[in-house]
Each structure stands twice: as structure tokens, then as C-alpha cells.
Design an enzyme around this catalytic site. Structure first.
Site, PDB file in Angstrom:
ATOM      1  N   GLU A 154      -5.399  -7.072  -0.079  1.00  0.00           N
ATOM      2  CA  GLU A 154      -3.973  -6.819  -0.257  1.00  0.00           C
ATOM      3  C   GLU A 154      -3.222  -6.728   1.073  1.00  0.00           C
ATOM      4  O   GLU A 154      -3.542  -5.871   1.902  1.00  0.00           O
ATOM      5  CB  GLU A 154      -3.765  -5.518  -1.030  1.00  0.00           C
ATOM      6  CG  GLU A 154      -2.314  -5.175  -1.279  1.00  0.00           C
ATOM      7  CD  GLU A 154      -2.125  -3.912  -2.092  1.00  0.00           C
ATOM      8  OE1 GLU A 154      -1.003  -3.684  -2.570  1.00  0.00           O
ATOM      9  OE2 GLU A 154      -3.107  -3.149  -2.240  1.00  0.00           O
ATOM     10  N   GLU A 160       2.234   1.487   6.426  1.00  0.00           N
ATOM     11  CA  GLU A 160       1.034   2.065   5.828  1.00  0.00           C
ATOM     12  C   GLU A 160      -0.241   1.551   6.494  1.00  0.00           C
ATOM     13  O   GLU A 160      -1.156   2.328   6.760  1.00  0.00           O
ATOM     14  CB  GLU A 160       1.012   1.775   4.331  1.00  0.00           C
ATOM     15  CG  GLU A 160       2.202   2.388   3.579  1.00  0.00           C
ATOM     16  CD  GLU A 160       2.172   2.072   2.097  1.00  0.00           C
ATOM     17  OE1 GLU A 160       1.080   2.129   1.490  1.00  0.00           O
ATOM     18  OE2 GLU A 160       3.237   1.767   1.523  1.00  0.00           O
ATOM     19  N   ASP A 187       1.589  -7.819  -3.620  1.00  0.00           N
ATOM     20  CA  ASP A 187       2.307  -6.644  -4.101  1.00  0.00           C
ATOM     21  C   ASP A 187       3.779  -6.854  -3.769  1.00  0.00           C
ATOM     22  O   ASP A 187       4.152  -6.946  -2.594  1.00  0.00           O
ATOM     23  CB  ASP A 187       1.762  -5.387  -3.414  1.00  0.00           C
ATOM     24  CG  ASP A 187       2.380  -4.104  -3.934  1.00  0.00           C
ATOM     25  OD1 ASP A 187       3.626  -4.033  -4.009  1.00  0.00           O
ATOM     26  OD2 ASP A 187       1.637  -3.162  -4.238  1.00  0.00           O
ATOM     27  N   HIS A 190       5.442  -4.492  -1.165  1.00  0.00           N
ATOM     28  CA  HIS A 190       5.109  -4.796   0.233  1.00  0.00           C
ATOM     29  C   HIS A 190       5.736  -6.122   0.670  1.00  0.00           C
ATOM     30  O   HIS A 190       6.191  -6.256   1.813  1.00  0.00           O
ATOM     31  CB  HIS A 190       3.588  -4.850   0.410  1.00  0.00           C
ATOM     32  CG  HIS A 190       2.903  -3.553   0.130  1.00  0.00           C
ATOM     33  ND1 HIS A 190       3.237  -2.381   0.751  1.00  0.00           N
ATOM     34  CD2 HIS A 190       1.885  -3.251  -0.719  1.00  0.00           C
ATOM     35  CE1 HIS A 190       2.460  -1.400   0.308  1.00  0.00           C
ATOM     36  NE2 HIS A 190       1.633  -1.909  -0.585  1.00  0.00           N
ATOM     37  N   HIS A 213       0.439  -6.950  -8.008  1.00  0.00           N
ATOM     38  CA  HIS A 213       1.094  -5.660  -8.251  1.00  0.00           C
ATOM     39  C   HIS A 213       2.580  -5.938  -8.354  1.00  0.00           C
ATOM     40  O   HIS A 213       3.195  -6.451  -7.417  1.00  0.00           O
ATOM     41  CB  HIS A 213       0.803  -4.685  -7.103  1.00  0.00           C
ATOM     42  CG  HIS A 213      -0.547  -4.063  -7.164  1.00  0.00           C
ATOM     43  ND1 HIS A 213      -1.139  -3.448  -6.077  1.00  0.00           N
ATOM     44  CD2 HIS A 213      -1.440  -3.943  -8.194  1.00  0.00           C
ATOM     45  CE1 HIS A 213      -2.325  -2.979  -6.425  1.00  0.00           C
ATOM     46  NE2 HIS A 213      -2.527  -3.269  -7.691  1.00  0.00           N
ATOM     47  N   ARG A 219      10.009   0.374  -5.596  1.00  0.00           N
ATOM     48  CA  ARG A 219       8.687   0.652  -6.162  1.00  0.00           C
ATOM     49  C   ARG A 219       8.766   1.313  -7.536  1.00  0.00           C
ATOM     50  O   ARG A 219       7.803   1.925  -7.987  1.00  0.00           O
ATOM     51  CB  ARG A 219       7.818   1.470  -5.207  1.00  0.00           C
ATOM     52  CG  ARG A 219       6.353   1.053  -5.262  1.00  0.00           C
ATOM     53  CD  ARG A 219       5.497   1.637  -4.182  1.00  0.00           C
ATOM     54  NE  ARG A 219       4.261   0.866  -4.052  1.00  0.00           N
ATOM     55  CZ  ARG A 219       3.312   1.107  -3.173  1.00  0.00           C
ATOM     56  NH1 ARG A 219       3.438   2.109  -2.324  1.00  0.00           N
ATOM     57  NH2 ARG A 219       2.233   0.350  -3.115  1.00  0.00           N
ATOM     58  N   GLU A 248       1.565  -1.027 -10.555  1.00  0.00           N
ATOM     59  CA  GLU A 248       1.393  -0.088  -9.452  1.00  0.00           C
ATOM     60  C   GLU A 248       2.792   0.302  -8.976  1.00  0.00           C
ATOM     61  O   GLU A 248       3.370  -0.332  -8.087  1.00  0.00           O
ATOM     62  CB  GLU A 248       0.572  -0.661  -8.294  1.00  0.00           C
ATOM     63  CG  GLU A 248       0.190   0.453  -7.325  1.00  0.00           C
ATOM     64  CD  GLU A 248      -0.574  -0.030  -6.117  1.00  0.00           C
ATOM     65  OE1 GLU A 248      -1.798   0.218  -6.053  1.00  0.00           O
ATOM     66  OE2 GLU A 248       0.040  -0.647  -5.229  1.00  0.00           O
TER      67      GLU A 248
END
Length: 272
Positions: A154, A160, A187, A190, A213, A219, A248
Site C-alpha cells: 500500500e 504516516e 487507497d 492517500h 481502500h 476519510r 477503510e
């Protein structure tokens, strides 16, 4: 459009972790089935902690599948990273991932590697970290092949994890090291931070995309932010992707509302 929907589960939500169910996994499977999901995505720190018979029974009774096992808790809870400069700790991280792959083989699930890649303290350390990552991933890719499962790597935003943050970087790493059992997990949260053109990135990396995701810019569930979620779904379809879309997302405004809001929004998009 044909996609597989999946609800994220964890034993305990820590801080601002993006999961919509916490608690007993067997009950979580039943809840996901009740809400209309096709499967569940399990996030754990150690496969040894899973009540496997209870989980298998719940999956069978609810006609659900385990779509993937997330490994990030091993890094968050136990500090395990496959790029750790300390050989003993790095070996422990690889061994933990071997256990994840063994569990995934039994449950026919994909294994997610994200933050277990770790971070680097300085830019000067990056080449050595990438070398350690290559050694670890080449071994794990072969282990995944023997277990009959896939690994998905990922791209995570720079705030992060501070290296391999874009889809192109992950794609290049996979191709450079001939990781045939490893694909990309994209994702959309991201991506919204790291990709200059999300649609172009999906098209360029489409051969490696094996898991998604699916969350909005904040989010939350699709429709709560400003990302063109319908456009992303259409682009995935154009590129031939028919795999998992996973929730997610942040458990907001509540876990129940988030899980329900996601499946309702995504089901409506799929029907269009």
C-alpha cells in the site's frame, strides 16, 4: 459494475484508526452480513491471537469471505518493521508476516503490507532501507506463492510513512524486484494527498492494482468529501478491475453510521 464490498474489523480502535467495527470478530462478520457487505477485512497485530475456529464458523454461517488481513497493527502495537536496521527485529517482522501469510492461505485471503515497511529517520538512510525492504519482500513474495495467496503493498501518505508514498513508486519497486505475487493496494484517501492526477495514476498502474481502500477525501464514507468517487469507480472499471472495494474509513459520525453510510453509497454507485 462487479465489485466485492468489504467491511473493516479490528479488536480495538486506537486513536483515529480508520475502521468501522471493533470487538468480537465473529460478531463483526455477522454485522457485515446484516449490513449487506460481501466480506470483511481483518486487522490484527498477531495471527496467534485470532480465534480461528470461531472466525471460520462465522464466515461459513454468514456466507462471507475474508477479503484481506491487514498487518499494520504489528507495526503500531509491536514496532515490527521489515526495514528495521536491527537484524533480530527485522527477522521477527518477517516471521510475523510469514504467520500472516499462513493464516491467509487457510482463509483464502490477501495480505496487506503498509506501515510495516517502517520509516526512515533521514534521507541518507533511504537506500539502505530500500535494500533491506527488497530482501524482505523477495522472500515474502516467494512465501506468498507457496501459500497460494497474494500480497498487496500500500502506498501511504508522507505524514504516516515517509517513503514509497505514491503508486508509481510502489509499482516501480514491484517490477524492479520481479515480485510476481505482490500487487498494489490503492487507497483513495492517500491518493488524494500524494497523486497529482488520480485517474492517470490508476490507468498507469492498473496491471498491478489488486485491492482498493475506498474512502472520500476526509476519510469518511463516499459522498462525505470532495473526491470524485464515481469517477474513480468508472476508471477502475475501464481498466478492468473487478476486485475488492473496502471500507477503510473513519468511524464517523459513529461506527454504525459509517459502516451503513459506506455500503449504501457504494451499492448505489455500483448500480448506476
Amino acid at each position: 459494475m462487479k465489485f466485492i464490498t468489504s467491511m473493516t474489523m479490528v479488536d480495538q480502535i486506537i486513536g483515529s484508526a480508520p475502521f468501522v467495527y471493533e470487538g468480537d470478530f465473529a460478531q463483526g462478520v455477522a454485522k457485515a452480513h446484516e449490513l449487506g457487505y460481501d466480506g470483511v477485512e481483518l486487522h490484527i497485530a498477531d495471527p496467534a491471537d485470532v480465534d480461528l475456529p470461531a472466525l471460520e464458523q462465522a464466515l461459513a454461517e454468514n456466507s462471507m469471505r475474508l477479503t484481506a488481513i491487514g498487518t499494520g497493527r504489528a507495526y503500531v502495537n509491536h514496532g515490527l518493521s521489515i526495514t528495521d536496521p536491527d537484524e533480530t527485529r527485522r527477522r521477527a517482522a518477517v516471521q510475523r508476516l510469514e504467520a500472516f501469510l499462513e493464516l491467509a492461505g487457510r482463509l483464502h485471503a490477501t495480505v496487506i503490507i503498509g506501515c510495516m515497511r517502517g520509516n526512515v529517520a533521514t534521507a541518507e538512510e533511504l537506500p539502505a532501507a530500500l535494500d533491506r525492504l527488497a530482501v524482505s519482500m523477495e522472500y515474502l513474495d516467494q512465501t506468498a506463492a507457496k501459500a497460494g495467496v497474494d500480497i498487496v503493498f500500500e502506498p501511504i501518505n508522507r505524514y504516516e510513512n515517509n517513503f514509497l508514498c505514491t503508486m508509481e513508486e510502489i509499482s516501480h519497486f514491484i517490477r524492479s524486484h520481479s515480485l510476481t505475487n505482490t500487487g498494489i493496494l490503492i487507497d483513495t484517501f492517500h491518493m488524494n494527498i500524494e497523486e497529482s492526477d488520480m485517474m492517470a495514476s490508476i490507468e498507469a498502474c492498473s496491471p498491478e492494482i489488486r485491492y482498493v481502500h475506498f474512502s472520500d477525501s476526509n476519510r469518511w464514507y463516499p459522498g462525505a468529501g470532495h473526491t470524485d468517487m464515481v469517477g474513480i469507480l468508472r476508471k477502475l472499471q475501464e481498466c478492468g478491475y473487478q476486485g475488492v472495494l473496502s471500507a477503510e474509513i473513519l468511524p464517523k459520525p459513529t461506527k454504525e453510521a459509517a459502516a451503513r453510510g459506506w455500503i449504501e453509497a457504494v451499492s448505489a454507485m455500483i448500480r448506476e
